[in-house]
Design a protein around this motif. Structure first.
Motif, PDB file in Angstrom:
ATOM      1  N   SER A   1       0.105   4.139  -6.278  1.00  0.00           N
ATOM      2  CA  SER A   1      -1.817   4.653  -5.418  1.00  0.00           C
ATOM      3  C   SER A   1      -2.048   3.573  -4.151  1.00  0.00           C
ATOM      4  CB  SER A   1      -2.356   4.272  -6.819  1.00  0.00           C
ATOM      5  OG  SER A   1      -2.393   3.283  -7.569  1.00  0.00           O
ATOM      6  N   SER A   2      -2.539   4.138  -3.807  1.00  0.00           N
ATOM      7  CA  SER A   2      -4.352   3.807  -2.766  1.00  0.00           C
ATOM      8  C   SER A   2      -4.760   4.657  -2.835  1.00  0.00           C
ATOM      9  CB  SER A   2      -3.380   3.613  -1.301  1.00  0.00           C
ATOM     10  OG  SER A   2      -3.311   5.260  -0.844  1.00  0.00           O
ATOM     11  N   ARG A   3      -6.474   3.409  -2.248  1.00  0.00           N
ATOM     12  CA  ARG A   3      -7.010   4.301  -1.684  1.00  0.00           C
ATOM     13  C   ARG A   3      -7.387   6.202  -1.445  1.00  0.00           C
ATOM     14  NH1 ARG A   3     -12.684   2.425   1.727  1.00  0.00           N
ATOM     15  NH2 ARG A   3     -10.559   1.367   2.202  1.00  0.00           N
ATOM     16  N   ALA A   4      -6.313   6.574   0.036  1.00  0.00           N
ATOM     17  CA  ALA A   4      -6.690   7.452  -0.319  1.00  0.00           C
ATOM     18  C   ALA A   4      -5.445   8.115  -0.958  1.00  0.00           C
ATOM     19  CB  ALA A   4      -5.108   7.581   1.432  1.00  0.00           C
ATOM     20  N   MET A   5      -4.473   7.980  -1.690  1.00  0.00           N
ATOM     21  CA  MET A   5      -3.692   8.505  -2.893  1.00  0.00           C
ATOM     22  C   MET A   5      -4.193   7.637  -4.267  1.00  0.00           C
ATOM     23  SD  MET A   5       0.088   9.406  -0.607  1.00  0.00           S
ATOM     24  CE  MET A   5      -0.166   7.052  -1.084  1.00  0.00           C
ATOM     25  N   PRO A   6      -5.355   7.847  -5.454  1.00  0.00           N
ATOM     26  CA  PRO A   6      -5.104   7.461  -6.267  1.00  0.00           C
ATOM     27  C   PRO A   6      -4.309   7.279  -6.901  1.00  0.00           C
ATOM     28  CG  PRO A   6      -7.380   8.547  -5.682  1.00  0.00           C
ATOM     29  CD  PRO A   6      -6.142   8.732  -4.697  1.00  0.00           C
TER      30      PRO A   6
ATOM     31  N   SER B   1      -1.458   8.610  10.631  1.00  0.00           N
ATOM     32  CA  SER B   1      -1.813   7.278  11.316  1.00  0.00           C
ATOM     33  C   SER B   1      -1.327   5.781   9.989  1.00  0.00           C
ATOM     34  CB  SER B   1      -3.265   7.024  11.788  1.00  0.00           C
ATOM     35  OG  SER B   1      -4.014   7.457  11.519  1.00  0.00           O
ATOM     36  N   ARG B   2      -2.332   6.717   8.831  1.00  0.00           N
ATOM     37  CA  ARG B   2      -2.254   5.964   7.603  1.00  0.00           C
ATOM     38  C   ARG B   2      -0.818   4.959   7.367  1.00  0.00           C
ATOM     39  NH1 ARG B   2      -3.790  10.238   3.446  1.00  0.00           N
ATOM     40  NH2 ARG B   2      -1.691   9.698   2.647  1.00  0.00           N
TER      41      ARG B   2
ATOM     42  N   ASN C   1       1.309   3.903   3.890  1.00  0.00           N
ATOM     43  CA  ASN C   1       1.272   4.101   2.201  1.00  0.00           C
ATOM     44  C   ASN C   1       2.261   3.534   2.347  1.00  0.00           C
ATOM     45  OD1 ASN C   1       0.185   6.833   3.356  1.00  0.00           O
ATOM     46  ND2 ASN C   1       1.903   7.295   4.527  1.00  0.00           N
ATOM     47  N   PRO C   2       1.615   2.006   0.761  1.00  0.00           N
ATOM     48  CA  PRO C   2       2.150   1.542   0.346  1.00  0.00           C
ATOM     49  C   PRO C   2       3.441   2.338  -0.618  1.00  0.00           C
ATOM     50  CG  PRO C   2       0.215   1.872  -1.294  1.00  0.00           C
ATOM     51  CD  PRO C   2       0.173   2.800   0.489  1.00  0.00           C
ATOM     52  N   VAL C   3       4.532   1.718  -0.583  1.00  0.00           N
ATOM     53  CA  VAL C   3       5.851   2.501  -1.501  1.00  0.00           C
ATOM     54  C   VAL C   3       6.398   1.486  -2.816  1.00  0.00           C
ATOM     55  CG1 VAL C   3       8.493   3.204  -1.535  1.00  0.00           C
ATOM     56  CG2 VAL C   3       6.274   3.743   0.226  1.00  0.00           C
ATOM     57  N   ALA C   4       6.351   2.109  -4.158  1.00  0.00           N
ATOM     58  CA  ALA C   4       7.188   0.406  -4.818  1.00  0.00           C
ATOM     59  C   ALA C   4       8.560   1.053  -4.910  1.00  0.00           C
ATOM     60  CB  ALA C   4       6.721   1.392  -5.767  1.00  0.00           C
ATOM     61  N   GLY C   5       9.219   2.287  -4.214  1.00  0.00           N
ATOM     62  CA  GLY C   5      10.728   1.586  -3.989  1.00  0.00           C
ATOM     63  C   GLY C   5      10.919   3.037  -3.997  1.00  0.00           C
ATOM     64  N   PHE C   6      12.658   3.069  -5.084  1.00  0.00           N
ATOM     65  CA  PHE C   6      13.135   4.076  -4.843  1.00  0.00           C
ATOM     66  C   PHE C   6      14.166   4.797  -6.092  1.00  0.00           C
ATOM     67  CE2 PHE C   6      13.317   3.809  -0.202  1.00  0.00           C
ATOM     68  CZ  PHE C   6      12.849   4.778   0.182  1.00  0.00           C
ATOM     69  N   ILE C   7      13.937   5.625  -6.692  1.00  0.00           N
ATOM     70  CA  ILE C   7      14.278   5.713  -8.206  1.00  0.00           C
ATOM     71  C   ILE C   7      15.512   6.778  -7.869  1.00  0.00           C
ATOM     72  CG2 ILE C   7      13.790   7.068 -10.585  1.00  0.00           C
ATOM     73  CD1 ILE C   7      10.925   6.454  -9.657  1.00  0.00           C
TER      74      ILE C   7
END
Length: 153
Positions: free
Chosen positions: A55-60, A119-120, A122-128
């Motif tokens: 989650s991020s500000r743009a993608m809560p 341009s954003r 995006n934070p990624v936790a990883g792959f499942i």
């Protein structure tokens, strides 16, 4: 490269579940934690794996997408829903790893309205990964194995 829009409308979670075989529920930002112990997780993209965005500000609520193709160590294509347009489904969407360490912890994703990578970052936790996690077998020492049932706890 141009992402191909599909005609149906859907949210990212049911789309990822239906197209990956990974049976997780809840908002996208919860998938990474919910997968622990149920599915293998890692930092390398594989076809069929779910990319779990933090989650991020743009993608809560985070985001999830299915890896459709691995192009090279920094480029993949994904299939996902509800990114470029509300409820829209896109296939063959380019994604670029822009993390400093090259560990897929931060990506840029194709954004249809601009016709280019967004341009954003995006934070990624990883792959499942679609296969289930290996079961953990308890380690039994020879001393424990030879104790009577009521001794050794």
């Amino acid at each position: 490269m141009v992402a191909q829009p599909a005609q149906a409308r859907l949210q990212c979670v049911p789309y990822a579940r239906d197209h990956s075989g990974i049976e997780l529920r809840g908002n996208a930002h919860l998938w990474w934690g919910a997968a622990e112990g149920r599915y293998e997780r890692g930092q390398e993209p594989e076809v069929g794996a779910v990319m779990a965005f933090r989650s991020s500000r743009a993608m809560p609520l985070g985001h999830v997408a299915v890896v459709a193709q691995v192009i090279d160590e920094r480029h993949i294509l994904i299939d996902h829903a509800n990114w470029s347009t509300p409820g829209g489904i896109e296939t063959g969407v380019p994604v670029v790893d822009v993390s400093e360490a090259g560990d897929w912890s931060e990506v840029r994703v194709w954004y249809g309205p601009s016709g280019s990578l967004g341009s954003r970052h995006n934070p990624v936790a990883g792959f499942i990964y679609a296969g289930s996690a290996p079961s953990v077998q308890p380690v039994i020492t020879v001393a424990q194995a030879s104790l009577p049932d009521n001794i050794g706890g």
